[in-house]
Design a protein around this motif. Structure first.
Motif, short mmCIF file in Angstrom:
data_model
loop_
_atom_site.label_atom_id
_atom_site.label_comp_id
_atom_site.label_asym_id
_atom_site.label_seq_id
_atom_site.Cartn_x
_atom_site.Cartn_y
_atom_site.Cartn_z
N GLU A 496 9.33 13.04 -17.17
CA GLU A 496 7.88 13.16 -16.98
C GLU A 496 7.31 11.92 -16.33
O GLU A 496 6.18 11.91 -15.88
N ARG A 497 8.08 10.86 -16.33
CA ARG A 497 7.58 9.58 -15.81
C ARG A 497 8.29 9.14 -14.54
O ARG A 497 7.65 8.58 -13.65
N LEU A 498 9.59 9.40 -14.46
CA LEU A 498 10.36 8.87 -13.35
C LEU A 498 10.71 9.92 -12.30
O LEU A 498 10.92 11.09 -12.64
N VAL A 499 10.75 9.48 -11.07
CA VAL A 499 11.27 10.33 -9.98
C VAL A 499 12.58 9.71 -9.55
O VAL A 499 12.61 8.59 -9.04
N MET A 500 13.66 10.45 -9.76
CA MET A 500 14.98 9.91 -9.41
C MET A 500 15.29 10.23 -7.94
O MET A 500 14.75 11.19 -7.39
N PRO A 501 16.17 9.44 -7.32
CA PRO A 501 16.57 9.75 -5.94
C PRO A 501 17.20 11.15 -5.88
O PRO A 501 17.93 11.53 -6.81
N GLU A 502 16.86 11.91 -4.83
CA GLU A 502 17.39 13.28 -4.74
C GLU A 502 18.91 13.27 -4.61
O GLU A 502 19.61 14.01 -5.26
N VAL A 503 19.39 12.42 -3.71
CA VAL A 503 20.85 12.23 -3.57
C VAL A 503 21.09 10.73 -3.60
O VAL A 503 20.40 9.98 -2.91
N LEU A 504 22.05 10.32 -4.39
CA LEU A 504 22.32 8.88 -4.46
C LEU A 504 23.57 8.58 -3.63
O LEU A 504 24.67 9.01 -3.98
N HIS A 505 23.37 7.84 -2.55
CA HIS A 505 24.51 7.51 -1.68
C HIS A 505 25.17 6.22 -2.15
O HIS A 505 25.31 5.26 -1.39
N ALA A 506 25.52 6.18 -3.39
CA ALA A 506 26.16 5.00 -3.97
C ALA A 506 27.02 5.46 -5.14
O ALA A 506 26.73 6.49 -5.76
#
Lengths: 521, 308
Positions: A496-506
């Protein structure tokens, strides 16, 4: 009066919005338990560095999600045909947090910090570094080292400002740490937390980075060793993210309406070493029988709820050196297991335990006290019983078991490692490292020859990869271990608070992850 | 009295050296060494030897002990091998947290224990006596780890009154103090109760009753005062526990402290830190014992008289 009241209300509203906005830019994260207790952010001279090091500093090279090397501070690099020199072209416009420009001379000065430290081995093969131009630096090698790029991409090759490093002396990384990374160190309380603030000048992120500074303004990295406490902090909103959610808590996190999990490929592997010098595992047929008795898929499904991968070799599957020929893969095969044990002369008894010359096929299975290993070992014990091998569980404290291996009394054990390079094969199977880390006690001339070819015989990465595949295949042919399970990294966060990267290139959630992490308005 | 104090202090000197030998020997007898924690995949056996020599671990044990003790006597606790910081700095960072938590928990358990013990002794044999003593005994039997998590679930998760963990602000101290304090209450309550019951039967108490002094005044001003002598002795002995006995609570509430530092260093075989931490704990126990004896001498006229 009315005008004044309106002004006051408007001012209050704007102030509140600003306060909320400032709050919205802050994120609190719990570090992985194995990173708790680091005493400095000195990457050059320490044996343990937490996730914050990835954020304060940059490295010349980074890795993407497939473990391929991508540019970070080095824009490009060229290896000489004979492997005796590497030339790195650096990104322009990079500055340290204190404003000092990053240039070729910086790399030369930085490399000079390593001799005499525990991390000196990273650059053992480097004779010297020399400035080619302001943004070009050349590493002149003592011998070819196809693993150099890997070493340059590790956290211990993070680059501090050499001048700041020299000035702070022994205290470097405790009160101050100066890097070029996306966050600056604001405060570090050992054993408690690290507060980082955004580096607004950051425009040189690794690989797929956008070239913009981080979206969040302030990041607090908290140290909580106890998983239950960390989970309760996430549940009550005390923190926004856990960088490591134990399998036991995944259901709880997924069950909460405001929480979610992010799965990344793992970098650890669970396996079962067999001591080739201890009976009955001094018989290769017994080792083969036990190795093929382990039902990896059943363990994955029953113990880990399907999260992760069933292992069939000694290396994590994202490594190219894990791609061995099918005939060398070790996967559950009860017919082969039973046949190998029969061939070894162990005959199934009426009570379900094999015997030979009146002796029962009974072994001691060493494990660690953590619930993860206890639970897993009980399943392994049952699977060994299914092919007529009686295993008695012997539990040791996790911190003490390594020293127990040094007695050489172990027969078979369940253990794990965390590493993302094929040289782990040398670490765990080299004849020069008996008892521990070579828990299997393998001492095989052919394996040693293949090891030398893989470790020091290759001139470039293609040769190195081929040599490690051959070494890996030969080791598997000797069955000094049984592969079990490849866990995944599980990150729990407040959706509800964070927006995570859609794809993590790591491969892990560090530099790129925190650069792209955002907070919902 | 002064002679007694000097004698007691001098007696600590051989004890200190004996304890230091025991600590040093025990740690070095454990299998494993700190170098194992410095080596990572890729480092060679030669590098292991170089590190062993660098930290002097290849020298004879007697030489290592003399070197360590010589440095300790000049106030130098050395540098942590694995944690790479001066040991004095690591201890100085952990000690305030342990002192605050342990001190407050000791105060809490003392006040609660004395009150419970006094009430139980005053209503000896009644349901109140049995209920209170049974309650504190049951509380002391529960593991700290479990009580801590239970308290977090109730006060932090359900009620939202306190933070779950951390060491920032007084709010973060409430649950750890309650967790440790409840565990120590039973001992204080039991000692207080027994001492009060013992004192209640003394002639001077009977005389006070015969003189018509109010029972409450007798209990609080006379009986409790006498009964506190063994309680004070016990409290002095628990100073070592204050510093190092809160490991599980420190872990559950994610607080730094000497106990956590000791356990972490033990796991890493970080000899200089383990040696220094154990020596500090041993000294705390020695000084606590000394303090207990001196307090007893100061508070108990019979003891004082026996010295002369």
């Amino acid at each position: 009066m009315k005008y004044n009241l309106s002004t006051l209300l408007a001012t209050t509203a704007i102030g509140s919005c600003l306060a909320l906005s400032a709050f919205a830019q802050e994120v609190t994260v719990v570090m992985a338990p194995n990173e708790v207790g680091a005493t400095s952010y000195n990457p050059v001279a320490s044996s343990m560095q937490p996730v914050g090091t990835y954020l304060i500093y940059d490295r010349l090279i980074a890795k993407d999600e497939n473990l391929a090397y991508v540019p970070q501070l080095a824009e490009s690099w060229v290896e000489a045909d004979d492997g005796m020199a590497w030339t790195f072209t650096l990104k322009p416009g990079v500055t340290f947090h204190n404003g000092t420009p990053f240039a070729a001379q910086t790399v030369v000065d930085w490399l000079a910090l390593y001799p005499g430290t525990e991390n000196a081995y990273l650059f053992d093969a480097v004779e010297r570094a020399e400035v080619v131009s302001e943004l070009e630096v050349r590493f002149v090698m003592k011998r070819p080292d196809p693993n150099l790029l890997y070493n340059l991409s590790t956290v211990f090759a993070s680059i501090p400002d050499p001048a700041a490093y020299a000035e702070a002396g022994e205290d470097y990384g405790v009160f101050d740490a100066v890097g070029t990374g996306p966050f600056r160190l604001e405060s570090f309380e050992i054993g408690q937390q690290t507060v980082l603030v955004r580096n607004d000048d950051y425009a040189w992120g690794p690989g797929a980075a956008t070239g913009k500074p981080a979206k969040i303004e302030r990041l607090t990295l908290r140290e909580i060793a106890e998983s239950s406490t960390a989970f309760l902090e996430l549940k009550t909103g005390g923190v926004d993210m856990l960088l490591n959610v134990p399998t036991d808590f995944v259901g709880e996190v997924e069950g909460a309406s405001d929480l979610s999990v992010l799965q990344l490929a793992g970098q650890d592997l669970v396996y079962m070493p067999m001591n080739v010098t201890q009976a009955p595992f001094d018989d290769i047929k017994v080792r083969e029988g036990v190795a093929f008795a382990i039902n990896q898929q059943e363990i994955l499904d029953a113990v880990f709820g399907g999260m992760g991968k069933a292992a069939d070799g000694f290396l994590i599957s994202s490594l190219p050196e894990s791609k061995i020929a099918d005939e060398f893969r070790i996967s559950y095969n009860p017919e082969r297991a039973n046949k190998a044990l029969e061939d070894a002369g162990w005959v199934m008894g009426t009570d379900g335990v094999r015997t030979k010359d009146g002796a029962r096929l009974s072994v001691k299975l060493w494990t660690q006290s953590d619930s993860f290993f206890r639970r897993l070992s009980e399943v392994v014990q049952a699977q060994m019983k299914a092919v007529g091998v009686e295993a008695e569980l012997v539990t040791f404290d996790s911190a003490a078991i390594r020293d127990q291996y040094k007695t050489g009394a172990h027969q078979v054990a369940v253990r794990s490692y965390l590493w993302d390079n094929a040289d782990i094969l040398e670490w765990f199977f080299s004849a020069t490292r008996p008892f521990y880390p070579n828990v299997s006690m393998l001492d095989d001339p052919k394996a040693e020859t293949l090891k030398d070819a893989a470790m020091t015989g290759a001139k470039n990465s293609a040769e190195r990869e081929a040599a490690f595949v051959a070494y890996h295949e030969y080791i598997n042919s000797q069955f000094p271990y049984a592969p079990i399970y490849e866990p995944v990294q599980i990150i729990g966060y407040n959706a509800e608070r964070l927006v995570m990267p859609e794809v993590l290139h790591a491969p892990r959630f560090n530099t790129l992850g925190f650069l792209e992490l955002d907070v919902k308005e | 009295m002064l002679g007694y104090v000097i004698r007691r202090i001098l007696m600590l000197v051989p004890v200190f050296f004996a304890v230091s030998v025991v600590i040093f020997s025990m740690i070095h007898m454990l299998p494993g060494d700190p170098i194992e924690n410095l080596l990572r995949v890729g480092s060679s056996p030669a590098q292991r030897e170089a590190l062993t020599a660098k930290y002097g671990l290849d020298r004879p044990l007697v030489e290592q002990y003399l070197l360590w003790m010589g440095n300790v006597l000049t106030g130098d606790l050395g540098t942590a091998i694995v944690q790479r910081r001066p040991v004095a700095q690591l201890v100085a960072q952990a000690l305030p947290y342990s002192l605050t938590l342990g001190g407050l928990a000791l105060c809490f358990s003392t006040v609660l224990g004395v009150v419970v013990g006094t009430i139980a002794a005053s209503w000896r044999g009644s349901w109140l006596d049995q209920g209170l003593m049974g309650g504190v005994l049951f509380g002391s039997m529960l593991p700290n780890f479990w009580i801590g998590l239970l308290m977090i679930l109730v006060f932090s998760v359900s009620l939202g009154w306190t933070p779950v963990s951390g060491a920032r602000g007084w709010e973060s101290l409430v649950l750890p103090v309650l967790t440790i304090g409840l565990g120590g209450t039973a001992l204080v309550a039991r000692v207080t109760r027994i001492a009060m019951i013992d004192t209640q039967g003394k002639d001077f108490v009977l005389l006070l009753h015969a003189k018509g002094v109010h029972p409450l005044t007798i209990q609080v001003r006379h009986v409790l005062r006498h009964a506190l002598i063994p309680v004070v002795t016990i409290l002095a002995l628990r100073i070592g526990w204050i510093l190092g006995g809160a490991v599980t609570v420190e872990v559950v509430f994610a607080r730094p402290g000497l106990g956590s530092l000791l356990i972490k260093s033990l796991n890493q075989h970080d000899y200089p830190v383990v040696q220094a931490s154990l020596l500090i704990l041993a000294m705390a126990v020695m000084l606590g014992t000394l303090m207990g004896d001196l307090l007893q001498a100061a508070m108990d006229p019979r003891f004082r008289d026996s010295l002369t």
